[in-house]
Motif scaffolding. Structure first.
Motif, PDB file in Angstrom:
ATOM      1  N   UNK A  81      -4.650  64.552  19.614  1.00 41.10           N
ATOM      2  CA  UNK A  81      -3.970  65.630  20.850  1.00 41.10           C
ATOM      3  C   UNK A  81      -5.191  65.504  21.705  1.00 41.10           C
ATOM      4  N   UNK A  82      -4.554  66.332  22.849  1.00 37.27           N
ATOM      5  CA  UNK A  82      -5.647  66.397  24.107  1.00 37.27           C
ATOM      6  C   UNK A  82      -5.625  68.081  24.486  1.00 37.27           C
ATOM      7  N   UNK A  83      -6.582  68.463  25.230  1.00 37.94           N
ATOM      8  CA  UNK A  83      -6.951  69.856  25.587  1.00 37.94           C
ATOM      9  C   UNK A  83      -5.652  70.406  26.807  1.00 37.94           C
ATOM     10  N   UNK A  84      -5.373  69.380  27.493  1.00 36.56           N
ATOM     11  CA  UNK A  84      -4.399  69.954  28.410  1.00 36.56           C
ATOM     12  C   UNK A  84      -3.258  68.822  28.569  1.00 36.56           C
ATOM     13  N   UNK A  85      -2.138  69.242  28.375  1.00 34.49           N
ATOM     14  CA  UNK A  85      -0.665  68.247  27.994  1.00 34.49           C
ATOM     15  C   UNK A  85      -0.075  68.725  29.056  1.00 34.49           C
ATOM     16  N   UNK A  86       0.566  67.809  29.895  1.00 39.28           N
ATOM     17  CA  UNK A  86       1.925  68.405  30.791  1.00 39.28           C
ATOM     18  C   UNK A  86       2.744  68.693  30.121  1.00 39.28           C
ATOM     19  N   UNK A  87       3.783  69.228  31.038  1.00 38.96           N
ATOM     20  CA  UNK A  87       5.011  69.675  30.311  1.00 38.96           C
ATOM     21  C   UNK A  87       6.026  68.799  30.420  1.00 38.96           C
ATOM     22  N   UNK A  88       5.927  67.341  30.483  1.00 42.56           N
ATOM     23  CA  UNK A  88       6.968  66.448  30.563  1.00 42.56           C
ATOM     24  C   UNK A  88       6.688  65.581  29.142  1.00 42.56           C
TER      25      UNK A  88
END
Length: 120
Positions: A51-58
């Motif tokens: 997982x990553x710290x900032x994931x887009x909403x798509x």
């Protein structure tokens, strides 16, 4: 002459279908720009889930349960190249970007990695 017109029409239809498929796949692919890794799991059969710290909403619906997690298979030549890049990002802590394929075929619940981008 008629055969040539039919061929051109069929080629145009095929082109439209191909472009439409590419657009729909790209539109549903998860992305994370300028991010850091927050979670890593390497399985005993060579899959790397993270997982990553900032994931887009798509995020595709199939990856919602993992909160937009990504996966790649480190057993393949492509996966080994991805693993090399991934480990560099882990050890240096630098930001990077990841774009998914829009599907969770590699590991259920995690989106398959399409590619990584270096941001530094």
């Amino acid at each position: 002459m008629t055969h040539s017109i039919k061929e051109r029409i069929m080629r145009k239809i095929l082109s439209i279908i191909t472009v439409s498929a590419m657009i729909s796949t790209a539109a549903s692919a998860g992305t994370a720009w300028n991010t850091h890794i927050t979670y890593i799991r390497v399985t005993n059969n060579g899959y790397v889930l993270f997982n990553v710290s900032n994931h887009s909403n798509d995020t595709p619906a199939c990856a919602a349960a993992s909160n937009g997690g990504f996966v790649f298979n480190a057993n393949t030549p492509a996966g080994q190249a991805q693993m090399s890049y991934f480990m560099t990002q882990v050890t240096t802590g630098k930001v990077f970007s990841v774009v998914g394929t829009g599907d969770c075929a590699t590991w259920g619940g995690f989106e398959t990695v399409g590619y990584f981008d270096a941001n530094n």
